[in-house]
Write a protein that holds these residues in place. Structure first.
Motif, short mmCIF file in Angstrom:
data_model
loop_
_atom_site.label_atom_id
_atom_site.label_comp_id
_atom_site.label_asym_id
_atom_site.label_seq_id
_atom_site.Cartn_x
_atom_site.Cartn_y
_atom_site.Cartn_z
N ARG A 1 -47.11 -8.31 3.27
CA ARG A 1 -47.78 -8.62 4.53
C ARG A 1 -48.98 -9.11 4.33
NH1 ARG A 1 -42.80 -4.93 5.37
NH2 ARG A 1 -40.79 -6.22 5.97
N SER A 2 -49.69 -7.85 3.82
CA SER A 2 -51.11 -7.84 4.35
C SER A 2 -52.51 -8.64 3.53
CB SER A 2 -51.25 -6.24 3.95
OG SER A 2 -51.43 -5.84 3.03
N ALA A 3 -51.59 -8.83 2.20
CA ALA A 3 -51.95 -9.89 1.63
C ALA A 3 -52.33 -11.36 1.83
CB ALA A 3 -51.54 -9.34 0.05
N ALA A 4 -51.17 -11.53 2.21
CA ALA A 4 -50.40 -12.75 2.28
C ALA A 4 -51.97 -13.66 3.95
CB ALA A 4 -49.44 -13.19 3.49
N HIS A 5 -52.74 -12.47 3.98
CA HIS A 5 -53.43 -13.55 5.22
C HIS A 5 -54.87 -13.17 4.11
CE1 HIS A 5 -50.75 -12.75 8.63
NE2 HIS A 5 -50.69 -11.82 8.16
N GLN A 6 -54.99 -12.74 2.97
CA GLN A 6 -56.33 -12.88 2.39
C GLN A 6 -56.11 -13.78 0.80
OE1 GLN A 6 -57.76 -8.71 1.79
NE2 GLN A 6 -55.54 -7.74 2.44
N SER A 7 -54.19 -13.55 0.69
CA SER A 7 -54.43 -14.79 -0.85
C SER A 7 -54.51 -16.17 -0.60
CB SER A 7 -53.12 -13.83 -1.57
OG SER A 7 -53.89 -12.41 -2.26
N ARG A 8 -55.16 -16.87 -1.76
CA ARG A 8 -55.08 -18.34 -1.60
C ARG A 8 -53.50 -18.58 -2.03
NH1 ARG A 8 -56.46 -22.55 -5.25
NH2 ARG A 8 -57.37 -20.88 -6.67
N ARG A 9 -52.77 -17.91 -3.14
CA ARG A 9 -51.66 -18.35 -3.08
C ARG A 9 -49.87 -16.83 -3.21
NH1 ARG A 9 -53.76 -22.33 -7.71
NH2 ARG A 9 -53.95 -20.12 -8.51
N ILE A 10 -49.16 -16.92 -2.77
CA ILE A 10 -48.39 -15.64 -2.62
C ILE A 10 -46.68 -16.65 -3.53
CG2 ILE A 10 -46.67 -14.59 -1.92
CD1 ILE A 10 -49.79 -14.14 -1.25
N THR A 11 -46.84 -16.26 -4.74
CA THR A 11 -45.47 -16.79 -5.59
C THR A 11 -44.36 -16.36 -6.00
OG1 THR A 11 -46.22 -16.73 -8.02
CG2 THR A 11 -47.33 -18.36 -6.62
N ALA A 12 -43.61 -16.61 -6.11
CA ALA A 12 -42.12 -15.63 -6.71
C ALA A 12 -41.84 -16.17 -7.63
CB ALA A 12 -40.80 -15.53 -5.50
N VAL A 13 -41.38 -15.08 -8.70
CA VAL A 13 -40.25 -16.11 -10.20
C VAL A 13 -38.92 -15.96 -10.11
CG1 VAL A 13 -40.05 -15.76 -12.66
CG2 VAL A 13 -42.54 -15.91 -11.74
N CYS A 14 -38.09 -16.47 -9.92
CA CYS A 14 -36.61 -16.16 -10.00
C CYS A 14 -36.24 -15.69 -8.69
CB CYS A 14 -36.69 -15.83 -11.28
SG CYS A 14 -34.22 -15.52 -11.48
N THR A 15 -35.76 -14.02 -8.58
CA THR A 15 -35.15 -13.46 -7.64
C THR A 15 -36.71 -12.82 -6.84
OG1 THR A 15 -34.52 -11.57 -9.35
CG2 THR A 15 -32.89 -13.00 -8.56
N GLY A 16 -37.75 -13.44 -7.43
CA GLY A 16 -38.32 -12.80 -6.70
C GLY A 16 -38.93 -12.91 -5.12
N ALA A 17 -38.05 -14.33 -5.32
CA ALA A 17 -38.02 -14.63 -3.68
C ALA A 17 -37.07 -14.12 -2.66
CB ALA A 17 -37.06 -16.33 -3.91
N PHE A 18 -36.42 -12.84 -3.55
CA PHE A 18 -35.52 -12.63 -2.38
C PHE A 18 -36.65 -11.47 -1.82
CE2 PHE A 18 -32.00 -14.47 -4.13
CZ PHE A 18 -30.81 -13.44 -2.94
#
Length: 317
Positions: free
Chosen positions: A87-104
């Motif tokens: 949540r804190s990184a979402a405002h700083q990082s250019r991309r938030i990505t998830a592989v497979c069930t990382g989407a959960f």
């Protein structure tokens, strides 16, 4: 230097770390561009789904350009500290990505609310139930919605990583990386997770041979008589055996193969709809449109627009 942090927690799926090889290879071919770090809540050794562990650093406030959340096999709850970090990184990082069930995990952090996403097809129903506010599209290799990227299961993470390289360094570099890794050059995010031929899973050589013939001759007449001749059966025997082995009629199976081939041609972005309809055996655009509506609930024009938008988001070399 583009910094990438791979976020893991106990029980992570070890294959998810394969994405790191894509960035390593890009560095080898293009010169230093990516710096990767493995992060976990407490740092130190974190056990994988296979039991053996891997060394990590602790979460820090350090800014990372891209975060990659690695999934696990059983959709275990992620540590609260990981969700807070996302949540804190979402405002700083250019991309938030998830592989497979990382989407959960990304969804649990609240970062997918109101967005499109994908995950491994086997867990899509559970995802929909847990996160009704997310538009789950389980038939996609990967999905990009704003600065949040999600991929399907297992090897689809490689396609997502290649897409990142393509966005950062261009198509030529991504193609070189794919070639070095002996993988298909980045499948587009709109490509299906499934293969129509594999999904039918015929049991006998005769039916399998007829389907292979059909896939290689989609632009030709593929009537029951033609396919029965290929299988060395009478039309009546062929139709009966085909339905027993695949659970569908020959006509419906051929339509699935043609729709799949047409969509792949659309994703290549080099052909008009008229050419695609002709090459895939639909005959005309109207027959192809009706087949796409039955298969996807969308017209070829709508899917082609989405594909063109996705292709335009990547720099061309």
């Amino acid at each position: 230097m583009t910094t990438i942090a791979l976020l893991i927690y106990p029980g992570f799926q070890i294959l998810g770390l394969a994405v790191s090889t894509v960035f390593e290879t890009a560095n080898d071919l293009h010169g230093p561009h990516y710096h990767l770090t493995l992060l976990s809540e407490h740092g130190g050794i974190v056990p994988s789904s296979l039991g053996f562990g891997i060394q990590t650093d602790t979460f820090k406030d350090t800014h990372h350009d891209t975060l990659i959340v690695i999934g696990n096999n059983h959709i275990d709850d992620a540590p609260p500290a990981l969700l807070d970090y996302l949540r804190s990184a979402a405002h700083q990082s250019r991309r938030i990505t998830a592989v497979c069930t990382g989407a959960f995990v990304v969804a649990a952090a609240g970062l997918l609310q109101g967005r499109r996403a994908t995950t491994h097809w086997a867990h899509a129903r559970a995802f929909r139930s847990a996160y009704p506010g997310v538009q789950m599209d389980e038939d996609r290799i990967f999905v990009i919605d704003g600065n949040v990227w999600t991929s399907a299961g297992m090897t689809a993470g490689l396609d997502l990583a290649l897409a990142i390289v393509e966005q950062d360094l261009g198509t030529a570099v991504a193609r070189q990386v794919a070639k070095k890794l002996v993988v298909h050059h980045r499948r587009s995010g709109g490509q299906s997770q499934f293969s129509a031929l594999l999904d039918m899973d015929p049991k006998t050589d005769r039916i399998q041979g007829a389907l292979l013939y059909a896939r290689e001759h989609l632009a030709t007449d593929l009537s029951v008589d033609t396919l029965a001749d290929v299988a060395h059966l009478s039309p009546r025997q062929f139709s009966r055996l085909f339905r027993e082995e695949t659970g569908q009629s020959p006509a419906k199976a051929i339509e699935h193969l043609r729709v799949e081939a047409a969509r792949i041609m659309m994703e290549a972005g080099r052909h008009s709809l008229d050419v695609i309809a002709r090459e895939c055996g639909f005959g005309d655009r109207e027959r192809m449109r009706r087949a796409f509506l039955r298969a996807f609930g969308q017209s070829p024009q709508a899917i082609k627009r989405v594909t063109e938008t996705q292709l335009a988001s990547f720099p061309q070399a």
